[in-house]
Design an enzyme around this catalytic site. Structure first.
Site, PDB file in Angstrom:
ATOM      1  N   LEU A 395      73.948   1.369  48.866  1.00 18.90           N
ATOM      2  CA  LEU A 395      75.073   2.100  49.457  1.00 18.90           C
ATOM      3  C   LEU A 395      75.527   3.284  48.611  1.00 18.90           C
ATOM      4  O   LEU A 395      76.709   3.630  48.600  1.00 18.90           O
ATOM      5  CB  LEU A 395      76.258   1.151  49.699  1.00 18.90           C
ATOM      6  CG  LEU A 395      75.927  -0.152  50.440  1.00 18.90           C
ATOM      7  CD1 LEU A 395      77.149  -1.047  50.484  1.00 18.90           C
ATOM      8  CD2 LEU A 395      75.418   0.149  51.841  1.00 18.90           C
ATOM      9  N   CYS A 396      74.611   3.924  47.908  1.00 17.02           N
ATOM     10  CA  CYS A 396      74.943   5.092  47.069  1.00 17.02           C
ATOM     11  C   CYS A 396      76.087   4.776  46.113  1.00 17.02           C
ATOM     12  O   CYS A 396      76.957   5.613  45.865  1.00 17.02           O
ATOM     13  CB  CYS A 396      75.299   6.299  47.946  1.00 17.02           C
ATOM     14  SG  CYS A 396      73.919   6.944  48.895  1.00 17.02           S
ATOM     15  N   SER A 397      76.087   3.557  45.595  1.00 19.19           N
ATOM     16  CA  SER A 397      77.133   3.151  44.659  1.00 19.19           C
ATOM     17  C   SER A 397      76.487   2.449  43.470  1.00 19.19           C
ATOM     18  O   SER A 397      76.548   1.221  43.353  1.00 19.19           O
ATOM     19  CB  SER A 397      78.127   2.212  45.348  1.00 19.19           C
ATOM     20  OG  SER A 397      79.168   1.847  44.477  1.00 19.19           O
TER      21      SER A 397
END
Length: 815
Positions: A395-397
């Site tokens: 999740l691009c985290s």
């Protein structure tokens, strides 16, 4: 929880969705569903305005251009009001998206005389993490370190950097699990930083928070200098972002060097290069080039529709909070038959003492009753078939995912070395998941979405208590069956139709598989990615036939008549045929994520035929047998382990002991070569297993699934009907005629088995039933991989091994 609606729940949302989006009936939206589903109403109003009003480039003095300029400034003020931002204190800059706003701030800080120091919270989006590459020094902090900084402990220890500024970046709400962070951090840090020589700035990402909660920039505790957000996440349309800048901090942009059209008042060239930025407002100096004025005008209608549908952001907050509690409660309560929890939750209840609350983002993973992680890829395959819109992965985290999954930086780099890439199916490495499942609720989410999703997880992932089967003997290797080869199918072009070898014809078997099997593929012209039937179901309608006497491969398209050419094409079987040539050695294709070197067809007639047939620009490519390096591929199938003890059963059905990847080099099988097949040279299925699966499918109310759906190279049958279903799970090897074959393991399945190989239509079965009856460690298996056991058969060195339809099949024990 009680079934009566919460006072904040918006029950009219369901009716609106069914009226406005009848084509979406039966779909479950858990991926920022709220705002995106009101986009249709916005677009309807926008379309009416576009067909009745002429808008021109705002950089001109014409009436239509001035109308655009006026509308843009009106929308700018309306958005400032929407975020309760005083126009005398804040300016709003239109940007392409949230990331574009972050880059504008980064570029400005980069021009400071001594650069800037950078502190970012671990929950930051990747776009905020990337800012560190422009800083003179950077550090990632967690909640405890933030508290220590606010209490007076500097984040940088023994720093020799004398940067001009320090920038703190954080997300108001984690887009990974919905955790909210204090909007007052900027004010608290500024009060602590009054005596510092380095100016303190705060960049706040509110993209996730502002989608479902009010954003009040006039609150006395709010003191962020730069605020980035996405209008798409709030309204669904248009695709536009915004950067809000506190006017007191706008001087940071004074060192900006680049200028574009519309941002300068005067420019000279030649001997005295000089320019003067526009000085009326900050946004004029930062909005380079022609603004996306149609998108900005659409935002005006988005504000109107949003107010009409939802009234206020406060109502959306109450609505989504109620649904979030229902979802967390439902998933947390799921238990296997042995009382082990089904879901590992990374989002929890906010609690009565929480001042910040919990955002409507629920992150979790799933474990089976034995405590093993369920693959995200396998979860997503089922979700797609059930029309569930949800997101999985990291999740691009990067910092957030490392925190919730307890992954160290060393482990993440090790995973990368082991082949993990963003979006890959290899999502469980060294016993840990590499991502999560995330459900995001929004203004248009419904109680039905939540309850149906909980029911989905319960149906497919809750397991009853294990019991010992009394049918252990039926799965032992057998030698007394009258097995025979029912059919042999070759798939010359990967993911296209198959050619059935005529009865009585001796067909060559090579170490890399059946002759001519998956020797060609269709490659996307732009990405060089090998095309798959999973994404382009019409590939099933490309029907090949092989003429060995003439050395020709015929391909017929069984779909609608073609507009520009005949519905068939002819290709030479010769490995050095003229239409194929190798291009630049650096030009490679990708098959299942693996780089391969192929020969590309240069015949426009052939390439146009395939492009028109499946509706995507593509090129026919060939991967002939032999070669080294990128011209050679190895089997990916896992060696089947002999089971010790009894067969296990679950209420969901028999769960076969299909292998996990080998743990040691001694346990790994010797390498076998393959062409363009996914995992192994040959795929074998049995009619008894197909019949057993179809019985389960029909018991669930479905229709029989054809054997062709499984795209097996060899189908084995027992005319006497004595072969038990899934007996092939235990076979170590088989002999067809006089040729020996070694079994390599179970075939992992995806929803490609749901594509009708005659019509190209996609249906839920049989994958839905397979997921209940043939899942092991979160992966679904059906059929068995195998390869020619070179050297086992007599005279292999003197003649080409062949097999034919109707030949006897014997089961062999491990040697």
């Amino acid at each position: 929880m009680a079934e009566s609606p919460h006072s904040g729940y918006n029950a009219t949302v369901q009716d609106f969705r069914e009226i406005e989006y009848p084509m979406l009936k039966g779909s479950i939206y858990l991926d920022h569903a709220g705002s995106t589903l009101c986009a249709k109403s916005v677009m309807d109003m926008f379309a009416m305005d576009m067909t009745s009003t002429l808008y021109g480039n705002p950089h001109s003095g014409s009436w239509s251009s001035q109308l655009s300029s006026s509308r843009i400034e009106d929308v700018r003020l309306r958005l400032l009001d929407f975020f309760q931002a005083d126009p005398t204190e804040y300016d709003l800059v239109f940007v392409a998206n949230t990331t574009a706003g972050i880059k504008l701030v980064t570029e400005a800080l980069r021009t400071l005389p001594h650069g800037f120091s950078y502190v970012y919270h671990q929950a930051c989006h990747t776009s905020l993490v990337g800012v560190r590459e422009e800083a003179t020094e950077s550090i990632c902090v967690n909640d405890c370190q933030m508290k220590a900084w606010i209490d007076g402990e500097a984040p940088f220890k023994d720093s020799s950097s004398a940067s001009s500024a320090t920038l703190l970046s954080y997300s108001a709400q984690s887009h990974l699990n919905g955790t909210r962070y204090p909007l007052s951090w900027a004010k608290q840090l500024r009060s602590r930083n009054t005596n510092s020589k380095s100016t303190m700035y705060t960049l706040l990402d509110v993209a996730s928070l502002s989608a479902t909660s009010p954003l009040n920039l006039s609150h006395p505790d709010f003191a962020a200098d730069f605020i980035v957000l996405s209008l798409y996440k709030i309204f669904g349309f248009p695709d536009l972002g915004a950067l809000l800048v506190r006017r007191a901090s706008s001087d940071v942009f004074s060192g900006r060097k680049y200028f574009g059209g519309g941002t300068v008042d005067a420019v000279t060239c030649h001997d005295e290069p000089w320019h003067a930025f526009k000085s009326n407002s900050l946004h004029e100096r930062l909005e380079d080039g022609t603004l996306p004025f149609h998108n900005i005008i659409a935002a005006d209608f988005a504000l109107q529709v949003h107010a009409r549908l939802f009234g206020s952001m406060a109502r959306i907050r109450e609505h989504t909070s109620y649904l979030t509690e229902r979802l967390i409660d439902g998933l947390s309560g799921l238990r296997h038959g042995n009382e082990q929890p089904v879901c590992v939750m990374y989002t929890g209840f906010a609690g009565e003492n929480s001042m910040l609350g919990q955002g409507p983002v629920v992150a979790f993973n799933i474990k089976n009753s034995s405590g093993a992680w369920v693959s995200l890829a396998e979860f997503e395959k089922l979700a797609i078939l059930k029309h569930i819109h949800i997101r999985t992965g990291s999740l691009c985290s990067p910092g957030g995912i490392a925190s919730v999954l307890d992954l160290t930086s060393w482990e993440m780099r090790k995973n990368y070395s082991a082949g993990f890439r963003c979006g890959s199916d290899n999502d469980i490495i060294h016993g840990k998941p590499t991502g999560v499942i995330r459900a995001s609720l929004g203004a248009m989410s419904t109680l039905s979405d939540v309850t149906q999703f909980i029911d989905f997880v319960a149906e497919f992932f809750v397991e009853a208590t294990k019991t010992t089967s009394s049918t252990e003997d039926t799965h032992k290797p057998r030698h007394d069956t009258s097995l025979m080869v029912k059919s042999i199918t070759v798939f010359p072009i990967k993911s296209c139709g198959g050619y059935n070898v005529p009865p009585g014809m001796q067909w060559e078997v090579r170490p890399e598989g059946l002759a001519w099997d998956r020797e060609w593929c269709l490659v996307h012209r732009g990405s060089s990615q090998a095309l798959s039937q999973k994404r382009y179901p019409k590939m099933a309608l490309l029907q090949p036939s092989i003429d060995l006497d003439r050395g020709i491969l015929h391909v017929k398209y069984n779909g609608a008549p073609m507009s520009r050419m005949q519905n068939r094409v002819t290709i030479s079987l010769l490995a050095n045929s003229a239409p194929f040539k190798a291009f630049d050695s650096n030009l490679t294709s990708r098959v299942c994520g693996e780089k391969v070197s192929v020969l590309f067809c240069i015949s426009e007639e052939i390439n146009d035929f395939f492009s028109e047939a499946i509706g995507v620009p593509c090129v026919l490519a060939r991967f002939p047998p032999g070669g080294q390096g990128l011209k050679s591929r190895s089997t990916k199938a896992n060696l089947l382990k002999r089971r010790q003890g009894s067969v296990t059963k679950k209420a969901l059905g028999v769960v076969c002991d299909v292998p996990s990847p080998p743990d040691s080099d001694a346990e790994k099988q010797d390498e076998g070569k393959i062409l363009l097949s996914n995992e192994s040279p040959i795929l074998m299925i049995t009619t008894s297993s197909v019949a057993a699966l179809n019985a389960d499918v029909k018991a669930n109310g479905g229709d029989d699934v054809a054997e062709t759906a499984f795209r097996g190279n060899i189908i084995v049958e027992d005319p006497r009907g004595t072969l038990p279903p899934y007996a092939e799970d235990e076979w170590q090897g088989i002999t067809i005629g006089s040729r020996d074959f070694k079994l390599l393991g179970g075939c992992q399945r995806c929803h490609m088995v749901c594509i009708d190989q005659v019509t190209g239509e996609k249906k839920p079965e049989p994958f839905v039933t397979l997921a209940k009856t043939r899942r092991y460690n979160g992966k679904v298996y059906f059929g068995a991989h195998m390869r020619l056991d070179v050297g086992k058969s007599d005279d292999d060195s003197l003649q080409k091994p062949t097999i034919s339809v109707g030949e006897a099949v014997l089961i062999r024990d491990a040697s």
